[in-house]
Write a protein that holds these residues in place. Structure first.
Motif, short mmCIF file in Angstrom:
data_model
loop_
_atom_site.label_atom_id
_atom_site.label_comp_id
_atom_site.label_asym_id
_atom_site.label_seq_id
_atom_site.Cartn_x
_atom_site.Cartn_y
_atom_site.Cartn_z
N VAL A 48 0.85 -1.20 0.00
CA VAL A 48 0.00 0.00 0.00
C VAL A 48 0.89 1.26 0.00
N ALA A 49 1.93 1.24 0.86
CA ALA A 49 2.83 2.40 0.94
C ALA A 49 3.56 2.60 -0.38
N TRP A 50 4.02 1.52 -0.97
CA TRP A 50 4.73 1.58 -2.26
C TRP A 50 3.82 2.19 -3.32
N CYS A 51 2.60 1.68 -3.37
CA CYS A 51 1.64 2.12 -4.38
C CYS A 51 1.38 3.63 -4.24
N PHE B 417 19.65 1.78 -11.41
CA PHE B 417 19.77 2.62 -10.21
C PHE B 417 19.28 4.05 -10.44
N ASN B 418 18.84 4.36 -11.68
CA ASN B 418 18.31 5.70 -11.94
C ASN B 418 16.84 5.74 -11.59
N GLU B 419 16.53 6.26 -10.41
CA GLU B 419 15.14 6.29 -9.96
C GLU B 419 14.84 7.62 -9.30
N PRO B 420 13.56 8.00 -9.23
CA PRO B 420 13.24 9.23 -8.52
C PRO B 420 13.66 9.11 -7.05
N ASP B 421 13.83 10.25 -6.41
CA ASP B 421 14.31 10.26 -5.02
C ASP B 421 13.15 10.04 -4.07
N PHE B 422 12.87 8.76 -3.76
CA PHE B 422 11.73 8.45 -2.89
C PHE B 422 12.09 7.25 -2.03
N TRP B 423 11.44 7.12 -0.87
CA TRP B 423 11.86 6.14 0.13
C TRP B 423 11.92 4.71 -0.38
N HIS B 424 10.96 4.32 -1.27
CA HIS B 424 10.93 2.91 -1.66
C HIS B 424 12.14 2.54 -2.52
N HIS B 425 12.69 3.52 -3.26
CA HIS B 425 13.91 3.23 -4.03
C HIS B 425 15.11 3.13 -3.09
N TRP B 426 15.09 3.97 -2.05
CA TRP B 426 16.16 3.87 -1.04
C TRP B 426 16.11 2.51 -0.35
N MET B 427 14.90 2.01 -0.12
CA MET B 427 14.75 0.71 0.55
C MET B 427 15.40 -0.39 -0.30
N ILE B 428 15.16 -0.33 -1.62
CA ILE B 428 15.75 -1.33 -2.51
C ILE B 428 17.28 -1.21 -2.48
N MET B 429 17.74 0.04 -2.46
CA MET B 429 19.19 0.30 -2.40
C MET B 429 19.79 -0.29 -1.13
N ALA B 430 19.05 -0.17 -0.02
CA ALA B 430 19.56 -0.63 1.27
C ALA B 430 19.67 -2.15 1.31
N VAL B 431 18.75 -2.85 0.65
CA VAL B 431 18.80 -4.32 0.72
C VAL B 431 19.70 -4.92 -0.36
N ASN B 432 20.01 -4.10 -1.38
CA ASN B 432 20.77 -4.61 -2.53
C ASN B 432 22.05 -5.38 -2.16
N PRO B 433 22.89 -4.87 -1.24
CA PRO B 433 24.15 -5.58 -0.98
C PRO B 433 23.94 -6.99 -0.43
N TYR B 434 22.77 -7.27 0.13
CA TYR B 434 22.55 -8.58 0.77
C TYR B 434 21.83 -9.56 -0.16
N MET B 435 21.56 -9.12 -1.38
CA MET B 435 20.79 -9.96 -2.29
C MET B 435 21.72 -10.84 -3.14
N PRO B 436 21.31 -12.10 -3.38
CA PRO B 436 22.12 -12.96 -4.24
C PRO B 436 21.98 -12.56 -5.72
N LYS B 437 22.83 -13.14 -6.53
CA LYS B 437 22.91 -12.79 -7.96
C LYS B 437 21.56 -12.91 -8.68
N PHE B 438 20.83 -14.01 -8.40
CA PHE B 438 19.58 -14.20 -9.15
C PHE B 438 18.55 -13.13 -8.79
N VAL B 439 18.62 -12.62 -7.55
CA VAL B 439 17.69 -11.53 -7.18
C VAL B 439 18.10 -10.24 -7.90
N HIS B 440 19.42 -10.04 -8.08
CA HIS B 440 19.88 -8.88 -8.86
C HIS B 440 19.28 -8.92 -10.27
N SER B 441 19.29 -10.11 -10.86
CA SER B 441 18.73 -10.23 -12.22
C SER B 441 17.23 -9.90 -12.19
N LEU B 442 16.54 -10.39 -11.15
CA LEU B 442 15.10 -10.10 -11.03
C LEU B 442 14.87 -8.60 -10.87
#
Ligand code: SF4
Ligand code: SF4
Lengths: 103, 488
Positions: A48-51, B417-442
């Protein structure tokens, strides 16, 4: 707009917690269903927050995807947990009886 | 009184929740709410720590073939200089034309760059207004006679080497940290989105330097006005919606505006430092590799597309530098990792979107180019060999710019990595280092599926139109849309 979004999400989260505590007390859920149900609720809220944020930033496609992927998967987790782990042990007449006897 | 008590009891019984007193219910919800707040706080704290990046990286890795880059071998410098292109090394252009089977000369093509009057108002992204916005974006630099800094020319009016205005009294910063804080704050005021500070490292400056106007080499020891100790690296943003119009002429608005901002900010910070009694010279693309220094200053990591990828902004930034003799003591920034170069190994979105095919499709980084014809003698003259990275063929990129009659930006617009400046993109950035290769592809596939990036090799008309209406609400701007792409 962002402040409004976080405020509303806070209220929705609190309501979700209320419902979960209520359900837990009424049904006396098994311990292992709690993290699954809780994870599902968090997943729905993230969707919901993402959307909402995606609509604010002007990317409704991302909003639709976020809602279907995050909230959708959260809903699936809750439904599966309920159907396979909670419902089989449920004795609805007994619960209703409990509720009656509490009066 | 009795009635009142009885009524109250009755009401309570009616409202009572099954098997639970109201007090117990609220106790439990309060506890759960508290736990949720604590959990949320912990996640926020962990995300912020992750976004700081990890120091567990060697930074820029070089091998025994590495040596500082001769400015004359930088693509833009070579193409701009008549002497280098037509007299000193004409064989480079001839080799490129022969191998690519094209009638193309780097220096000749540049003479009419962005000044061929062939706009077509029926072709989205290539109309009169699209041409005009690019010219307007660069105009401050044209007026200041400093556009050549973009082509690596040192000592332009905005980045003058003159130290005549240095204040005779040296301001006491108190500590290196305080000096760094004050300079970062000044940068922020002037429009920077990131400011990092690296130690001066002779490995990553152009050496020798080259004056394109006088067609002669310059030495750091004999010609540069002082001995630098530090390099302040500044990132300035480009507009998300404008960049998305790449590779159209419209996107030259973001490029030119970025360059104008770079020059303004570097020039202002250099002046501030000289006003505090220290030596300082600003720089755009001149003096040193901005990407290498940005990595050294901990601003981001090198990407497949050759840009520095800045967490939260991706490659959608322009970089400038200020060379100074301030010693920041123990307050220097260090190279950091966010798992970005690792991510690039699974994501080839920029390479797929590159209209010239200049970007590497390799699965891993290397110490030398692997692209087509890279085994031909001296064909890789423009590359900085001996650094572990992805190597692009900048000659092909330059060729496309000349054909397109504007620069391109498609590898910036298409970057995951080119995304608008918003929290949900930061969240993805924060988890990125801990993700395995196949998740990077996803994640790389998910980016265009979510509506971001998704560039094609030609401009997308809907994106051009989206940019041209992006200012619709600007009278009151209630959505707080700014040029980072934020809607706050
Ligand atoms: S600027 Fe354009 S042509 Fe050059 S590498 Fe990037 S996408 Fe390719
Ligand atoms: S598009 Fe993908 S591969 Fe290219 S620089 Fe960005 S993250 Fe790296």
């Amino acid at each position: 707009m962002e402040a409004l979004q976080w405020f509303s999400l806070g209220i929705i989260s609190m309501l979700a917690i209320n419902v979960m505590v209520y359900v837990h007390r009424v049904i006396d859920l098994k311990w292992y269903t709690l993290p699954l149900l809780f994870g599902g609720v968090v997943d729905i809220l993230v969707g919901v927050a993402w959307c909402w944020s995606s609509f604010l930033e002007g990317y409704p496609q991302s909003g639709a995807m976020g809602l279907s992927l995050f909230s959708g998967s959260g809903l699936v987790v809750i439904i599966m947990t309920w159907r396979h782990l909670v419902a089989p042990g449920l004795n609805i007449p007994m619960i209703l009886q409990d509720a009656k006897s509490a009066r | 009184m009795t009635n009142q008590v009885e009524n109250h009891k009755e009401l309570e019984a009616e409202d009572e929740l099954p098997n639970m007193s109201r007090r117990s219910f609220f106790k439990r919800t309060a506890a759960a709410g508290g736990a949720a707040i604590l959990g949320g706080g912990a996640v926020l704290g962990a995300s912020k720590t992750s976004l700081q990046g990890s120091l567990n990286t060697p930074g820029i890795v070089v091998d025994e073939n590495f040596k500082p880059k001769d400015q004359r071998d930088v693509m833009l410098c070579h193409a701009t200089s008549y002497h280098l292109s037509q007299v000193r090394n004409p064989e480079r252009g001839a080799q490129y034309a022969r191998l690519q089977k094209k009638d193309f000369n780097f220096n000749r093509a540049l003479q009419t760059f962005e000044n061929r009057d062939h706009f077509d108002n029926n072709k989205p992204g290539y109309g009169q207004a699209d041409r005009a916005i690019g010219h307007a974006a660069w105009y401050p630099l044209v007026v200041a006679k400093s556009r050549a800094a973009a082509f690596t020319q040192p000592n332009t009016p905005m980045h003058s080497w003159s130290q005549a205005d240095i204040h005779e009294e040296q301001f006491d910063w108190g500590s290196g940290k305080r000096a760094a804080d004050m300079i970062r704050s000044t940068g922020r005021l002037f429009g920077a989105v990131r400011v990092g500070i690296a130690k001066f490292d002779k490995r990553f400056v152009y050496d020798p330097l080259y004056d394109l106007v006088e067609e002669r080499t310059l030495s750091w020891e004999k010609d540069f006005p002082f001995k630098p100790k530090s390099v302040i690296v500044i990132a300035t943003p480009m507009d998300y919606d404008n960049v998305a119009t790449a590779p159209s002429w419209t996107a030259e608005g973001a490029t030119g505006n970025g360059y104008s901002d770079m020059s303004k900010i570097a020039c202002q910070i250099a002046k501030f430092i000289r006003g505090c009694g220290y030596n300082a010279v600003g720089a755009g693309n001149d003096l040193a590799s901005s990407v290498a220094y940005a990595i050294q200053a901990g601003l981001g990591e090198g990407g497949r597309n050759g840009s520095v990828i800045v967490p939260g902004m991706g490659p959608r930034v322009r970089l400038c530098k200020v060379f100074t003799n301030i010693d920041f003591e123990d307050a220097y920034d260090q190279p950091r990792t966010w798992g970005i170069t690792e991510f690039c190994k699974s994501c080839k979105k920029c390479a797929d979107a590159c209209p010239s095919g200049a970007i590497s499709q390799d699965d891993d980084t290397s110490f030398a180019p692997t692209y087509e014809f890279s085994d031909e003698p001296d064909y890789t003259w423009n590359n900085h060999i001996g650094i572990k990275k992805f190597y692009s063929d900048a000659k092909k990129c330059f060729n496309f710019w000349m054909d397109n009659d504007t620069s391109c930006l498609n590898c910036v617009a298409s970057c995951t990595f080119n995304e608008p400046d918003f929290w949900h993109h930061w969240m993805i950035m924060a988890v990125n280092p801990y993700m395995p290769k196949f998740v990077h592809s996803l994640m790389a596939e998910g980016h265009p599926a979510f509506g971001y990036g998704g560039q094609s090799r030609d401009p997308i008309p809907a994106k051009v139109e989206k940019f041209w209406v992006s200012g619709e609400d600007m009278r009151t701007n209630t959505s707080m849309k700014n040029n980072i792409g934020t809607a706050g």
